[in-house]
Design an enzyme around this catalytic site. Structure first.
Site, PDB file in Angstrom:
ATOM      1  N   ALA A 168      21.984 -70.069   9.260  1.00 44.78           N
ATOM      2  CA  ALA A 168      22.378 -68.781   8.664  1.00 44.78           C
ATOM      3  C   ALA A 168      21.390 -67.846   9.479  1.00 44.78           C
ATOM      4  CB  ALA A 168      22.304 -68.851   7.260  1.00 44.78           C
ATOM      5  N   GLY A 212      23.613 -73.820   8.301  1.00 45.99           N
ATOM      6  CA  GLY A 212      24.629 -73.368   8.780  1.00 45.99           C
ATOM      7  C   GLY A 212      25.486 -73.692   9.903  1.00 45.99           C
ATOM      8  N   GLU A 219      26.977 -76.877   9.161  1.00 45.99           N
ATOM      9  CA  GLU A 219      28.127 -76.852   8.530  1.00 45.99           C
ATOM     10  C   GLU A 219      29.378 -76.299   9.310  1.00 45.99           C
ATOM     11  OE1 GLU A 219      25.529 -74.510   5.724  1.00 45.99           O
ATOM     12  OE2 GLU A 219      26.337 -75.643   3.974  1.00 45.99           O
ATOM     13  N   GLU A 276      17.717 -76.630   4.701  1.00 44.40           N
ATOM     14  CA  GLU A 276      17.810 -75.345   3.761  1.00 44.40           C
ATOM     15  C   GLU A 276      16.613 -75.512   2.605  1.00 44.40           C
ATOM     16  OE1 GLU A 276      20.436 -76.712   5.130  1.00 44.40           O
ATOM     17  OE2 GLU A 276      22.028 -75.198   5.333  1.00 44.40           O
TER      18      GLU A 276
HETATM   19  C1  3H9 Z   1      21.148 -71.759   6.085  1.00 45.57           C
HETATM   20  O1  3H9 Z   1      21.670 -72.010   7.037  1.00 45.57           O
HETATM   21  C2  3H9 Z   1      21.755 -71.519   4.946  1.00 45.57           C
HETATM   22  C3  3H9 Z   1      23.416 -71.921   4.899  1.00 45.57           C
HETATM   23  O2  3H9 Z   1      23.435 -73.407   4.478  1.00 45.57           O
HETATM   24  C4  3H9 Z   1      24.056 -71.274   3.945  1.00 45.57           C
HETATM   25  C5  3H9 Z   1      24.586 -69.848   4.109  1.00 45.57           C
HETATM   26  C6  3H9 Z   1      25.508 -69.274   3.245  1.00 45.57           C
HETATM   27  N1  3H9 Z   1      17.407 -66.995  11.594  1.00 45.57           N
HETATM   28  O3  3H9 Z   1      11.053 -71.136  15.716  1.00 45.57           O
HETATM   29  P1  3H9 Z   1      11.349 -70.539  17.077  1.00 45.57           P
HETATM   30  C7  3H9 Z   1      13.941 -66.735  15.053  1.00 45.57           C
HETATM   31  S1  3H9 Z   1      19.454 -71.392   5.964  1.00 45.57           S
HETATM   32  C8  3H9 Z   1      16.839 -66.124  11.848  1.00 45.57           C
HETATM   33  O4  3H9 Z   1       9.976 -69.910  17.492  1.00 45.57           O
HETATM   34  P2  3H9 Z   1      11.712 -72.980  18.454  1.00 45.57           P
HETATM   35  C9  3H9 Z   1      12.549 -67.030  14.697  1.00 45.57           C
HETATM   36  O5  3H9 Z   1      11.952 -66.135  13.749  1.00 45.57           O
HETATM   37  C10 3H9 Z   1      18.829 -71.460   7.885  1.00 45.57           C
HETATM   38  N2  3H9 Z   1      16.045 -66.049  12.954  1.00 45.57           N
HETATM   39  O6  3H9 Z   1      11.887 -71.194  18.035  1.00 45.57           O
HETATM   40  C11 3H9 Z   1      11.857 -66.731  16.107  1.00 45.57           C
HETATM   41  O7  3H9 Z   1      11.855 -64.975  16.017  1.00 45.57           O
HETATM   42  P3  3H9 Z   1      10.890 -64.238  16.846  1.00 45.57           P
HETATM   43  C12 3H9 Z   1      18.911 -73.127   8.052  1.00 45.57           C
HETATM   44  C13 3H9 Z   1      15.638 -67.242  13.295  1.00 45.57           C
HETATM   45  O8  3H9 Z   1      12.482 -72.998  19.747  1.00 45.57           O
HETATM   46  C14 3H9 Z   1      12.776 -67.005  17.051  1.00 45.57           C
HETATM   47  O9  3H9 Z   1      14.174 -67.165  16.164  1.00 45.57           O
HETATM   48  N3  3H9 Z   1      18.369 -73.217   9.344  1.00 45.57           N
HETATM   49  C15 3H9 Z   1      16.363 -68.283  12.719  1.00 45.57           C
HETATM   50  O10 3H9 Z   1      10.339 -73.449  18.326  1.00 45.57           O
HETATM   51  C16 3H9 Z   1      12.643 -68.248  17.755  1.00 45.57           C
HETATM   52  O11 3H9 Z   1      12.224 -69.307  16.720  1.00 45.57           O
HETATM   53  C17 3H9 Z   1      16.893 -73.521   9.617  1.00 45.57           C
HETATM   54  O12 3H9 Z   1      16.084 -73.365   8.729  1.00 45.57           O
HETATM   55  C18 3H9 Z   1      17.471 -68.250  11.716  1.00 45.57           C
HETATM   56  N4  3H9 Z   1      18.021 -69.184  11.185  1.00 45.57           N
HETATM   57  O13 3H9 Z   1      12.697 -73.348  17.307  1.00 45.57           O
HETATM   58  C19 3H9 Z   1      16.443 -73.484  10.945  1.00 45.57           C
HETATM   59  N5  3H9 Z   1      15.599 -69.378  13.390  1.00 45.57           N
HETATM   60  O14 3H9 Z   1      11.124 -64.702  18.260  1.00 45.57           O
HETATM   61  C20 3H9 Z   1      15.498 -72.597  11.478  1.00 45.57           C
HETATM   62  C21 3H9 Z   1      14.866 -69.103  14.259  1.00 45.57           C
HETATM   63  O15 3H9 Z   1      11.134 -62.960  16.584  1.00 45.57           O
HETATM   64  N6  3H9 Z   1      14.878 -72.563  12.799  1.00 45.57           N
HETATM   65  N7  3H9 Z   1      14.810 -67.762  14.014  1.00 45.57           N
HETATM   66  O16 3H9 Z   1       9.532 -64.803  16.378  1.00 45.57           O
HETATM   67  C22 3H9 Z   1      14.037 -73.321  13.224  1.00 45.57           C
HETATM   68  O17 3H9 Z   1      13.833 -74.544  12.653  1.00 45.57           O
HETATM   69  C23 3H9 Z   1      13.790 -73.236  14.685  1.00 45.57           C
HETATM   70  O18 3H9 Z   1      13.627 -71.826  14.900  1.00 45.57           O
HETATM   71  C24 3H9 Z   1      14.592 -73.821  15.976  1.00 45.57           C
HETATM   72  C25 3H9 Z   1      13.852 -73.229  17.153  1.00 45.57           C
HETATM   73  C26 3H9 Z   1      14.447 -75.433  15.697  1.00 45.57           C
HETATM   74  C27 3H9 Z   1      15.927 -73.625  15.695  1.00 45.57           C
END
Ligand code: 3H9
Length: 706
Positions: A68, A107, A110, A130
């Site tokens: 998400a 998500g 999902e 999450e």
């Molecule tokens: C969810 O999904 C809820 C659902 O179950 C239900 C909904 C109804 N959103 O980490 P990085 C940004 S909860 C917005 O440096 P990497 C991050 O801030 C979500 N922005 O890269 C950064 O921005 P900036 C569950 C996001 O390659 C840029 O992207 N998912 C999101 O080292 C690069 O990120 C998670 O918890 C996001 N979801 O790692 C996954 N994710 O460049 C969270 C990242 O401005 N994300 N950004 O600083 C991660 O674990 C890592 O970002 C990922 C990439 C492994 C994907």
């Protein structure tokens, strides 16, 4: 043929009989409202178009979908909701295939679970993280995952938030196919064609029959509930996760989804979600110091460490673990041997616990080099000095570094409070001098304060951030002052704790209140762990410059005079019978405290736990505000990350400045003014706090301005 050239984040393209749906929403294909709309429209289009026989969903760039869009949380919801999008994907009358590379998280996974078939390639990371954001999977993840892989495996994945590799996902049954090449599009298309050729039916996860029997699934839920209640101290979402997974076993799919939605919204509304998501973004924002944007890091191929004590050895291990070679300098052979022994002890500990092989240790140690001559550092790209905390001693080391190091070498000091400008000024190349403040144990603690003296060049700062990345540390940019960010703030909240102790609270009550707030340890337990002699030495050193009008609580000195330095001496604020690491209260310490109160003419009063926390936090927040006001920290979030990563601040509260915003700055200021009635010198409101309250603003408003 591209069917909707105007829609940018989700594109549709008919490839023969297959509708290829590509999510292209940099940086990580998060499921923003536009993406959700695009996905919904794509499924509608597929159902409506007789030319389409199957749908393939892929992500552009490095990931499938990271989850998400976290930035939307806490804002008014925008339709369509993700659960509805997932349900619509699942309801599609034509087979939908998700082809996964990179992250398929939250998500994102999902969406894949709502598809009818899944293929992933090597390097894919599948997970439901999450819980780390104070949430639970809220788009069917708690209902579809157990149906697909069983309750036990689902609980493990969702409660840990860990990422599974493509191979593990296949073994778990989370995906159907492991692609053999890295070309996700080719793999996905080949798989769809194979399914079409076999007339594979639409196969909905909601109808899947969970592996294993019902009794075993319920037993897994009961066990997870007991374990979670014990382990996830203070956290809100983990027990909700267990409830939702239980519903997946006991209730029809739609009922389970309804419960999941209700629980998800409760989590979304919780302050823990706000704190954890703040921490998520803050730990990424700290990487964006101005110098990292403006300058390129220098080379980092060979590292020197001066000093083989606990700190120097810990730093050397951190560097070795990053795969870099280390040259350690000590003043004589015996000290060098001790330094080497410190390093080996770390690796031998890992071997003893089965976490490293002797061969691996031997391989790592080939990168270690020791010498008693500074001349061994001529090739070093960066040298970290970790010798005794004394300006003259450090300046002598830097004179040697100035003499031997090659031009362009970065010269770093690990001092925790000395004036780095004075160290830099003492050599011929001040632009190369920087502070790298590691925290003990340096190979474990994540925080690295990058202390930026006045004359340092921008590329040296950028190099320090690059080193942090290689060492997998979280760097925070700090300015030069006594204690930088962390220890400066620590000194103030420690003083608040000391004052409460002298005024009537027992150290045991204070520690318990601080633990109940969410810290792993209270301040007096921390003293006992670190060694009371360390703080005692610092207090003695500062005695001459201490403001004579400032309150000085002497209780800790009385303990140190008796040689009670904490765990290592078997007693400190607590008793540690026979090497035990968890202390028990000591009546003799209480008697000493009573005597000190009497000596200071204080009639002890009682404190509630709530008052203890209000004072402890007000002291921390006020000094945090001073640190930002004086530009020692770039932004409030830098203070938050420092306390989260170096001082055990509970992550689910986001850090002291985020916590202050959540409590409300007027309330914090009112507390400080109230406490100031007893001790106006200590409780002097930070000008920044006063200004923000006058403007009706909060700390978050300053977080954009690095
Ligand atoms: C969810 O999904 C809820 C659902 O179950 C239900 C909904 C109804 N959103 O980490 P990085 C940004 S909860 C917005 O440096 P990497 C991050 O801030 C979500 N922005 O890269 C950064 O921005 P900036 C569950 C996001 O390659 C840029 O992207 N998912 C999101 O080292 C690069 O990120 C998670 O918890 C996001 N979801 O790692 C996954 N994710 O460049 C969270 C990242 O401005 N994300 N950004 O600083 C991660 O674990 C890592 O970002 C990922 C990439 C492994 C994907």
């Amino acid at each position: 043929m591209t069917l909707n050239p105007s829609a940018d984040v989700v594109t549709r393209e008919l490839r023969g009989k297959v509708l290829l749906v590509t999510i292209d929403h940099a940086p990580v294909n998060a499921l923003s409202a536009d993406v959700r709309r695009g996905l919904l429209a794509a499924v509608e289009a597929a159902d409506a178009d007789s030319a389409v026989q199957a749908v393939l969903i892929v992500g552009a760039g490095r990931n499938f979908i990271a989850g998400a869009d976290i930035r939307e949380f806490g804002k008014p919801p925008l339709p369509p909701a993700l659960p509805d999008v997932c349900n619509r994907i699942e309801a599609c009358t034509k087979p939908v295939v998700a082809a996964i590379h990179g992250a398929a998280l939250g998500g994102g996974l999902e969406v894949a679970l709502a598809a009818h078939y899944r293929i992933a390639v090597e390097g894919a990371k599948l997970g439901l993280p999450e819980v780390q954001l104070g949430l639970l999977p809220g788009a069917g993840g708690t209902q579809r995952t157990p149906r697909l892989i069983g309750a036990q495996a689902a609980l493990d994945l969702i409660l840990s938030g860990r990422h599974a590799s493509a191979k593990e996902a296949l073994a778990l049954g989370l995906i159907d196919r492991l692609g053999s090449s890295g070309d996700i599009l080719a793999e996905g298309l080949a798989y769809v064609h194979e399914l079409l050729a076999a007339h594979a039916p639409v196969r909905r996860t909601r109808d899947a029959v969970a592996p294993g029997d019902r009794a075993a699934s319920l037993a897994a839920v009961t066990a997870a509930r007991a374990e979670t209640a014990k382990k996830s101290r203070g956290l809100f979402s983990p027990l909700k996760i267990v409830d939702a997974v239980e519903a997946a076993i006991e209730q029809p799919f739609d009922e389970g989804l309804r419960l999941e939605r209700k629980l998800f919204l409760e989590c979304l509304d919780s302050p823990q979600r706000a704190g954890l998501i703040h921490a998520f973004f803050a730990e990424r924002e700290v990487l964006k110091a101005p110098e990292t944007r403006d300058a390129k890091p220098r080379a980092l191929n060979a590292i020197g460490v001066v000093g083989g004590g606990t700190m120097g050895a810990g730093i050397a291990v951190a560097v070795l673990d990053a795969g870099l070679p280390v040259t350690m300098i000590e003043r004589d052979d015996a000290s060098l041997a001790r330094g080497l022994a410190h390093i080996e002890k770390v690796y031998d500990g890992l071997i003893a616990r089965g976490r490293m092989s002797a061969e691996k240790k031997a391989a790592v140690m080939t990168r270690w080099n020791g010498s008693t001559s500074y001349d061994a550092l001529t090739d070093a790209d960066l040298v970290i000095e970790a010798v005794f905390e004394d300006l003259a001693v450090k300046q002598a080391v830097f004179a040697e570094l100035d003499r031997v190091c090659k031009a362009g070498a970065v010269l770093a000091t690990n001092t925790s409070y000395l004036d780095i400008d004075a160290i830099a000024a003492s050599i011929s190349r001040p632009a190369d001098v920087i502070g790298l403040h590691f925290f003990s144990p340096a190979n474990i603690m994540k925080l690295l304060e990058v202390v930026v003296p006045k004359r340092v060049s921008a590329d040296v700062v950028a190099t320090a951030f690059e080193l942090a990345k290689k060492l997998r540390k979280t760097p925070v940019r700090a300015g030069v002052c006594d204690g930088f960010i962390g220890n400066r703030v620590l000194a103030v909240y420690r003083a608040a704790a000391d004052a409460m102790m002298e005024d009537g609270a027992s150290p045991y009550q204070i520690d318990a209140a601080v633990r109940a707030f969410g810290f792993p340890m209270g301040p007096f337990q921390v003293v006992d762990l670190a060694g009371g002699d360390i703080g005692w030495a610092a207090r003695k050193r500062r005695a001459a410059t201490r403001n004579p009008a400032a309150r000085y609580v002497q209780i800790a000195d009385r303990l140190c005079e008796r040689g009670w330095f904490g765990q290592k001496t078997g007693r400190g604020f607590y008793l540690y019978p026979e090497g035990s690491r968890s202390g028990t209260p000591d009546p003799e310490v209480e008697a000493i405290i009573d005597a000190e109160r009497a000596r200071a003419g204080i009639t002890p009063r009682s404190f509630t736990d709530d008052e203890i926390i209000r004072r402890y936090m007000a002291a921390m927040i006020n000094e945090g505000a001073n640190v930002v006001h004086e530009r020692i920290a770039l932004r409030p979030l830098d203070v938050d990350v420092t306390l989260l990563y170096g001082y055990g601040f509970p992550r689910y509260r986001g850090g002291p400045m985020k916590y202050a915003d959540m409590v409300g700055l007027p309330k914090i200021l009112a507390d400080i003014r109230e406490f100031a009635k007893e001790d106006p010198l200590f409780w002097k409101a930070s000008p920044l706090l006063v200004e923000l309250v006058e403007r009706g603003a909060d700390f978050a408003s300053l977080n954009q301005t690095a």
